[in-house]
Write a protein that holds these residues in place. Structure first.
Motif, PDB file in Angstrom:
ATOM      1  N   GLN A  51       0.846  -1.239  -0.063  1.00  0.00           N
ATOM      2  CA  GLN A  51       0.155   0.014  -0.006  1.00  0.00           C
ATOM      3  C   GLN A  51       0.874   1.152  -0.132  1.00  0.00           C
ATOM      4  O   GLN A  51       0.492   2.274  -0.731  1.00  0.00           O
ATOM      5  N   ASP A  52       2.014   1.342   0.623  1.00  0.00           N
ATOM      6  CA  ASP A  52       2.624   2.357   1.060  1.00  0.00           C
ATOM      7  C   ASP A  52       3.503   2.700  -0.502  1.00  0.00           C
ATOM      8  O   ASP A  52       3.788   3.833  -0.823  1.00  0.00           O
ATOM      9  N   VAL A  53       3.972   1.619  -0.920  1.00  0.00           N
ATOM     10  CA  VAL A  53       4.779   1.698  -2.236  1.00  0.00           C
ATOM     11  C   VAL A  53       3.879   2.096  -3.468  1.00  0.00           C
ATOM     12  O   VAL A  53       3.943   3.110  -4.076  1.00  0.00           O
ATOM     13  N   GLU A  54       2.508   1.737  -3.490  1.00  0.00           N
ATOM     14  CA  GLU A  54       1.653   2.196  -4.492  1.00  0.00           C
ATOM     15  C   GLU A  54       1.119   3.428  -4.079  1.00  0.00           C
ATOM     16  O   GLU A  54       1.258   4.276  -5.143  1.00  0.00           O
ATOM     17  N   ALA A  55       1.185   4.059  -2.933  1.00  0.00           N
ATOM     18  CA  ALA A  55       0.771   5.322  -2.560  1.00  0.00           C
ATOM     19  C   ALA A  55       2.138   6.469  -3.142  1.00  0.00           C
ATOM     20  O   ALA A  55       1.786   7.308  -3.830  1.00  0.00           O
ATOM     21  N   LEU A  56       3.112   6.032  -2.788  1.00  0.00           N
ATOM     22  CA  LEU A  56       4.396   6.634  -3.326  1.00  0.00           C
ATOM     23  C   LEU A  56       4.392   6.931  -4.520  1.00  0.00           C
ATOM     24  O   LEU A  56       4.651   7.846  -5.392  1.00  0.00           O
ATOM     25  N   VAL A  57       4.326   5.553  -5.386  1.00  0.00           N
ATOM     26  CA  VAL A  57       4.454   5.788  -7.118  1.00  0.00           C
ATOM     27  C   VAL A  57       3.419   6.550  -7.735  1.00  0.00           C
ATOM     28  O   VAL A  57       3.596   7.375  -8.566  1.00  0.00           O
ATOM     29  N   ARG A  58       2.330   6.408  -7.041  1.00  0.00           N
ATOM     30  CA  ARG A  58       1.055   7.201  -7.619  1.00  0.00           C
ATOM     31  C   ARG A  58       1.186   8.714  -7.359  1.00  0.00           C
ATOM     32  O   ARG A  58       1.094   9.499  -8.179  1.00  0.00           O
ATOM     33  N   SER A  59       1.829   9.181  -6.257  1.00  0.00           N
ATOM     34  CA  SER A  59       2.023  10.437  -5.960  1.00  0.00           C
ATOM     35  C   SER A  59       3.398  10.806  -6.973  1.00  0.00           C
ATOM     36  O   SER A  59       3.148  12.106  -7.602  1.00  0.00           O
ATOM     37  N   LEU A  60       3.945  10.266  -7.055  1.00  0.00           N
ATOM     38  CA  LEU A  60       5.448  10.635  -7.838  1.00  0.00           C
ATOM     39  C   LEU A  60       4.932  10.746  -9.296  1.00  0.00           C
ATOM     40  O   LEU A  60       5.408  11.600 -10.072  1.00  0.00           O
ATOM     41  N   LEU A  61       4.117   9.739  -9.799  1.00  0.00           N
ATOM     42  CA  LEU A  61       3.498   9.801 -11.199  1.00  0.00           C
ATOM     43  C   LEU A  61       2.630  11.191 -11.446  1.00  0.00           C
ATOM     44  O   LEU A  61       2.515  11.817 -12.437  1.00  0.00           O
ATOM     45  N   GLU A  62       1.570  11.212 -10.328  1.00  0.00           N
ATOM     46  CA  GLU A  62       0.637  12.438 -10.388  1.00  0.00           C
ATOM     47  C   GLU A  62       1.524  13.650 -10.608  1.00  0.00           C
ATOM     48  O   GLU A  62       1.134  14.687 -11.335  1.00  0.00           O
ATOM     49  N   GLU A  63       2.514  13.654  -9.764  1.00  0.00           N
ATOM     50  CA  GLU A  63       3.310  15.243  -9.768  1.00  0.00           C
ATOM     51  C   GLU A  63       4.458  15.288 -11.085  1.00  0.00           C
ATOM     52  O   GLU A  63       5.255  16.102 -11.219  1.00  0.00           O
ATOM     53  N   LYS A  64       4.499  14.269 -11.751  1.00  0.00           N
ATOM     54  CA  LYS A  64       5.388  14.032 -13.004  1.00  0.00           C
ATOM     55  C   LYS A  64       6.918  13.916 -12.504  1.00  0.00           C
ATOM     56  O   LYS A  64       7.500  14.582 -13.085  1.00  0.00           O
ATOM     57  N   VAL A  65       6.948  13.571 -11.275  1.00  0.00           N
ATOM     58  CA  VAL A  65       8.532  13.330 -10.816  1.00  0.00           C
ATOM     59  C   VAL A  65       9.055  12.176 -11.635  1.00  0.00           C
ATOM     60  O   VAL A  65      10.335  12.166 -11.832  1.00  0.00           O
ATOM     61  N   VAL A  66       8.505  11.087 -11.752  1.00  0.00           N
ATOM     62  CA  VAL A  66       8.808   9.990 -12.667  1.00  0.00           C
ATOM     63  C   VAL A  66       7.737  10.036 -13.692  1.00  0.00           C
ATOM     64  O   VAL A  66       6.740  10.434 -13.423  1.00  0.00           O
ATOM     65  N   LEU A  67       8.086   9.214 -14.773  1.00  0.00           N
ATOM     66  CA  LEU A  67       7.350   8.991 -15.808  1.00  0.00           C
ATOM     67  C   LEU A  67       6.909   7.447 -16.014  1.00  0.00           C
ATOM     68  O   LEU A  67       7.886   6.905 -15.761  1.00  0.00           O
ATOM     69  N   PRO A  68       5.586   7.175 -16.574  1.00  0.00           N
ATOM     70  CA  PRO A  68       5.452   5.792 -16.652  1.00  0.00           C
ATOM     71  C   PRO A  68       6.392   4.986 -17.720  1.00  0.00           C
ATOM     72  O   PRO A  68       6.915   5.690 -18.380  1.00  0.00           O
TER      73      PRO A  68
END
Length: 68
Positions: A51-68
């Motif tokens: 759950q924590d990894v999913e939340a972090l990855v979602r946040s990073l993607l939403e903010e475009k800190v990382v790209l899919p």
């Protein structure tokens, strides 16, 4: 670890676990690989790591800190 989104000027401060997730992604591995690694490292938290990894990855993607 501190990240800077140069497009927005927003800073991200990652703890050791967040750093491990980000480095896993940067190595071309998926979030599930980070979950497995962290569950081995921190077995007493295995029930909430996904759950924590999913939340972090979602946040990073939403903010475009990382790209899919």
């Amino acid at each position: 670890m501190v990240l800077l989104n140069e497009r927005t000027g927003r800073y991200w401060s990652l703890n050791q676990t967040g750093r491990a997730v980000l480095l896993s992604l940067m190595d071309g591995r998926g979030p599930e690989d980070a979950v497995e690694d962290l569950a081995r490292r921190y077995p007493s938290f295995a029930d909430r790591i996904a759950q924590d990894v999913e939340a972090l990855v979602r946040s990073l993607l939403e903010e475009k800190v990382v790209l899919p």
